[in-house]
Design a protein around this motif. Structure first.
Motif, PDB file in Angstrom:
ATOM      1  N   GLY A   1       0.800  -1.223   0.000  1.00 56.00           N
ATOM      2  CA  GLY A   1       0.000   0.000   0.000  1.00 56.00           C
ATOM      3  C   GLY A   1       0.831   1.270   0.000  1.00 56.00           C
ATOM      4  O   GLY A   1       0.285   2.364   0.102  1.00 56.00           O
ATOM      5  N   TYR A   2       2.158   1.162  -0.136  1.00 55.00           N
ATOM      6  CA  TYR A   2       3.031   2.329   0.042  1.00 55.00           C
ATOM      7  C   TYR A   2       2.765   3.440  -0.977  1.00 55.00           C
ATOM      8  O   TYR A   2       2.651   4.606  -0.629  1.00 55.00           O
TER       9      TYR A   2
ATOM     10  N   ALA B   1       0.157   3.922  -2.850  1.00 50.75           N
ATOM     11  CA  ALA B   1      -1.204   4.461  -2.687  1.00 50.75           C
ATOM     12  C   ALA B   1      -1.283   5.385  -1.477  1.00 50.75           C
ATOM     13  O   ALA B   1      -1.982   6.403  -1.510  1.00 50.75           O
ATOM     14  N   ALA B   2      -0.568   5.057  -0.402  1.00 45.37           N
ATOM     15  CA  ALA B   2      -0.580   5.944   0.761  1.00 45.37           C
ATOM     16  C   ALA B   2      -0.006   7.308   0.387  1.00 45.37           C
ATOM     17  O   ALA B   2      -0.539   8.353   0.779  1.00 45.37           O
TER      18      ALA B   2
ATOM     19  N   LYS C   1      -0.111   8.666  -2.559  1.00 45.42           N
ATOM     20  CA  LYS C   1      -1.109   9.353  -3.394  1.00 45.42           C
ATOM     21  C   LYS C   1      -2.250   9.906  -2.533  1.00 45.42           C
ATOM     22  O   LYS C   1      -2.748  11.014  -2.783  1.00 45.42           O
ATOM     23  N   GLY C   2      -2.668   9.130  -1.543  1.00 49.33           N
ATOM     24  CA  GLY C   2      -3.720   9.608  -0.651  1.00 49.33           C
ATOM     25  C   GLY C   2      -3.294  10.882   0.073  1.00 49.33           C
ATOM     26  O   GLY C   2      -4.058  11.849   0.159  1.00 49.33           O
ATOM     27  N   VAL C   3      -2.052  10.896   0.564  1.00 51.98           N
ATOM     28  CA  VAL C   3      -1.543  12.078   1.271  1.00 51.98           C
ATOM     29  C   VAL C   3      -1.530  13.291   0.333  1.00 51.98           C
ATOM     30  O   VAL C   3      -1.954  14.388   0.705  1.00 51.98           O
TER      31      VAL C   3
ATOM     32  N   LEU D   1      -3.351  13.827  -2.355  1.00 52.74           N
ATOM     33  CA  LEU D   1      -4.721  14.253  -2.707  1.00 52.74           C
ATOM     34  C   LEU D   1      -5.457  14.840  -1.515  1.00 52.74           C
ATOM     35  O   LEU D   1      -6.367  15.659  -1.684  1.00 52.74           O
ATOM     36  N   ASP D   2      -5.078  14.432  -0.308  1.00 54.32           N
ATOM     37  CA  ASP D   2      -5.737  15.001   0.869  1.00 54.32           C
ATOM     38  C   ASP D   2      -5.301  16.451   1.073  1.00 54.32           C
ATOM     39  O   ASP D   2      -6.047  17.265   1.605  1.00 54.32           O
TER      40      ASP D   2
ATOM     41  N   SER E   1      -6.461  18.440  -3.534  1.00 52.94           N
ATOM     42  CA  SER E   1      -7.430  17.497  -4.090  1.00 52.94           C
ATOM     43  C   SER E   1      -7.416  17.480  -5.617  1.00 52.94           C
ATOM     44  O   SER E   1      -7.915  16.542  -6.221  1.00 52.94           O
ATOM     45  N   GLN E   2      -6.863  18.524  -6.262  1.00 53.59           N
ATOM     46  CA  GLN E   2      -6.837  18.577  -7.718  1.00 53.59           C
ATOM     47  C   GLN E   2      -5.519  18.080  -8.311  1.00 53.59           C
ATOM     48  O   GLN E   2      -5.309  18.180  -9.529  1.00 53.59           O
TER      49      GLN E   2
ATOM     50  N   ARG F   1       5.763   8.876   2.446  1.00 57.62           N
ATOM     51  CA  ARG F   1       4.400   9.239   2.852  1.00 57.62           C
ATOM     52  C   ARG F   1       4.379  10.487   3.733  1.00 57.62           C
ATOM     53  O   ARG F   1       3.502  11.331   3.604  1.00 57.62           O
TER      54      ARG F   1
ATOM     55  N   ARG G   1     -11.956  10.763 -10.912  1.00 56.89           N
ATOM     56  CA  ARG G   1     -10.510  10.618 -10.789  1.00 56.89           C
ATOM     57  C   ARG G   1     -10.257   9.302 -10.092  1.00 56.89           C
ATOM     58  O   ARG G   1     -10.690   9.086  -8.961  1.00 56.89           O
TER      59      ARG G   1
ATOM     60  N   VAL H   1      -3.627  -4.478   3.028  1.00 57.99           N
ATOM     61  CA  VAL H   1      -3.131  -3.405   2.155  1.00 57.99           C
ATOM     62  C   VAL H   1      -4.077  -2.207   2.210  1.00 57.99           C
ATOM     63  O   VAL H   1      -3.645  -1.045   2.284  1.00 57.99           O
TER      64      VAL H   1
ATOM     65  N   THR I   1      -3.471   0.012   5.137  1.00 63.22           N
ATOM     66  CA  THR I   1      -2.267   0.852   5.102  1.00 63.22           C
ATOM     67  C   THR I   1      -2.411   2.039   4.150  1.00 63.22           C
ATOM     68  O   THR I   1      -1.555   2.930   4.163  1.00 63.22           O
TER      69      THR I   1
ATOM     70  N   TYR J   1      -5.364   7.468   4.330  1.00 59.51           N
ATOM     71  CA  TYR J   1      -4.661   8.676   3.904  1.00 59.51           C
ATOM     72  C   TYR J   1      -5.424   9.473   2.852  1.00 59.51           C
ATOM     73  O   TYR J   1      -5.018  10.578   2.512  1.00 59.51           O
ATOM     74  N   PHE J   2      -6.508   8.919   2.330  1.00 59.82           N
ATOM     75  CA  PHE J   2      -7.256   9.603   1.266  1.00 59.82           C
ATOM     76  C   PHE J   2      -8.229  10.630   1.842  1.00 59.82           C
ATOM     77  O   PHE J   2      -8.612  10.551   2.999  1.00 59.82           O
ATOM     78  N   PRO J   3      -8.623  11.589   1.012  1.00 61.24           N
ATOM     79  CA  PRO J   3      -9.544  12.629   1.490  1.00 61.24           C
ATOM     80  C   PRO J   3     -10.872  12.039   1.958  1.00 61.24           C
ATOM     81  O   PRO J   3     -11.307  10.997   1.452  1.00 61.24           O
TER      82      PRO J   3
END
Lengths: 274, 274, 274
Positions: free
Chosen positions: B20-21, B23-24, B26-28, B30-31, B34-35, B148, C37, C56, C59, C63-65
């Motif tokens: 999940g590294y 993706a984590a 990417k989540g950070v 986008l949080d 957001s654009q 992250r 998106r 996964v 983890t 972190y996502f919005p």
């Protein structure tokens, strides 16, 4: 140059994800069209396997919105005489080498009956242009990486709304692969082959549900006979035949890898009897 | 804080895609932003191989739009004394550990002549800042995953338009890898090495087209002599030398895997004679 | 139907990236919601491994919005009686089969104490609906690929702002996996297991930092005793224990692959002593 809203660009290649090739293509697209939305189909096509790319394209392209720009670069002849083309039909726009990789953009009825790829006439409703116009290519075009230097810029300009006829001269024939279908023997059996093995080990066979009567059928494969169809993978007990999500017959093994269990590979012959 | 339009964030790591590294990260991003539009360069760099990451970066980063924020996280020293930095030049913004992974953002002339990475002065036109400002990091910063906790938030804020000097103090030297070039022997031959093997098995060699006279040349490799250049992969008959799409000399094998056929690996020595 | 701005859709599957499955899902989403998106979490979950997918997810999802639509399709029971569901809590929206793959969307306190997945009551603050409403599915729903035919359309409509209660009837229990935690023995030791092996070979163990006193501890694994914690991977000399970025104890090997060195696999037992 009208700019259609929200054109998506999809990419299908045999470049893998360990090198910088795919990213270079994306950089080129975004440098021309900063708002382009790029979606990966797959970059794990086995090197130079045009037919595999065409099959994967066929399972994914039809689900995208109308007007999507689909790029396929599996290109063993890069830099040679093979043409670079854009194909436009009522559904979408397709960019790639003229080697059969765009075959699924053509109706089955236009594709060759023979076993080998061959040139076919561009059908009504479809337009094909050769990508020769230099101003829609990178300033410097290599002989080894047309994905970056020709196909990516073409896709970016097309997604921006450049009319395809501006990218080069129209052509009236293109290379097409035969459709993935079986041939019927005198005894009514279907002489088919394994056309794809998916990540789960399901072996996809070149027979479509509509080629069969609708009832039970059997598949003779690697010295075994597998029967079906079961309705779901979970219902299979041992090896079983099923109609998969792409409309083709598949050989599956519950909680296992059917292709490995049978020792079959892409291209191996099977016989299907309704 | 001016917000520039459409900044892209690219990611290059050795994290693979099974965990999940990525993706984590990417989540950070986008949080915070957001654009943000995030593009993967590669996550398949071999674990801890900073030089490989630098080579892949060099083949992809130059094609992205000006102002792109490029993040590279191949970071064997994470949590140790190595600095986390942002480098800004006239072309783009680069974020990563100060271990050489950002080397291709520097001109070759500033990079060390020695074989090993070393600290070099930050050249004119380039600014480097250490990522120390806590408010541009996650609230809780681990010692094992700065991708992250430090690099992703920095990239998101930079893409939003935060000025790099707000992220930490300027520094005047950074770690750089030697450029991927050969050294000339007294007899005029180029003592080079294999610097990359791509998905097709092409072996990329640390000699650039401009290092050679422009005519025929030969590569002595693994007890063999390979001649070239051929113009396209399709023209090769057996093993052949070609100038690849990144400007480096490559050893290719038509419809085959040259590196496997030769048994060569990254780092192996070759001698090129013009 | 209020349309919230900028909802992101994430995808987590065991489909791999060699087939067209993931791309078909993306096409379906974009055909319904052209502005969606889409972010990949991972598609490299081992086939049918629901627990690995849940780890996964745990983890990466946090972190996502807020409001992100997370889709998880690891679905050995596709087409059988297992339900397709959407779960909504104060943080995000989760779509997938009702087989435990969405477990990390539930508080640990609601998850089963037993070792096996079991049905638990939907907790306060969480709502779950069965995805039965045909108009939010593809026109033709296969029995083998609900990712494309049910989950992708549901995610697209949810990201567009369709209220989850419109997708089907509420349900009051869902299948949950036990939380990834150790059990305490009479002697105070923690009976744990290897829950994940990451790309670097770090073996993640089902013990969280907060389960330990905060001082030194040891891990008995594969006939060895590994001590820790070290603070960073770089500090490890040989095998060492560390608290990893997900909050779990890990066994690491500096510049090497700990899991390979120990010969351990997911599920193997370990004993941790504070």
């Amino acid at each position: 140059m009208a700019i259609p809203p929200d054109r998506i660009v999809t990419l299908l290649t045999d470049f893998g994800l360990s090198d910088g090739y795919v990213a270079a293509m994306k950089g080129v697209i975004l440098d021309i069209h900063s708002q382009a939305r790029i979606v990966d189909i797959s970059h794990q096509i086995a090197p130079q396997q045009v037919a595999q790319a065409s099959f994967v394209a066929q399972t994914a392209w039809p689900y995208f919105p109308p007007g999507t720009v689909h790029v396929a670069v599996v290109d063993p002849g890069v830099g040679s005489e093979r043409r670079a083309i854009v194909l436009v039909n009522e559904r979408a726009v397709f960019v790639g080498p003229d080697n059969g990789v765009l075959s699924s953009a053509l109706p089955d009825s236009c594709r060759p009956a023979a076993l080998a790829p061959e040139a076919v006439a561009v059908p009504d409703g479809t337009r094909v242009f050769e990508l020769t116009e230099r101003r829609y290519q990178l300033d410097s075009v290599s002989v080894t990486f047309h994905g970056r230097d020709i196909f990516a810029p073409a896709a970016a300009h097309l997604a921006l709304g450049v009319r395809p006829e501006l990218l080069g001269q129209p052509v009236d024939s293109i290379i097409a692969l035969p459709p993935l279908r079986a041939r019927k023997s005198a005894d009514g059996s279907l002489q088919a082959s394994v056309i794809h093995i998916d990540r789960f080990g399901n072996a996809v066979v070149s027979v479509r549900a509509e080629d069969l009567g609708g009832g039970q059928f059997s598949i003779q494969v690697a010295g075994r006979v597998v029967r079906g169809p079961v309705r779901t993978y979970a219902e299979a007990a041992g090896l079983a035949a099923i109609v998969g999500s792409a409309g083709y017959v598949e050989i599956a093994l519950k909680d296992g890898d059917a292709a490995a269990a049978l020792g079959v590979a892409v291209g191996d012959p099977v016989v299907v009897r309704g």
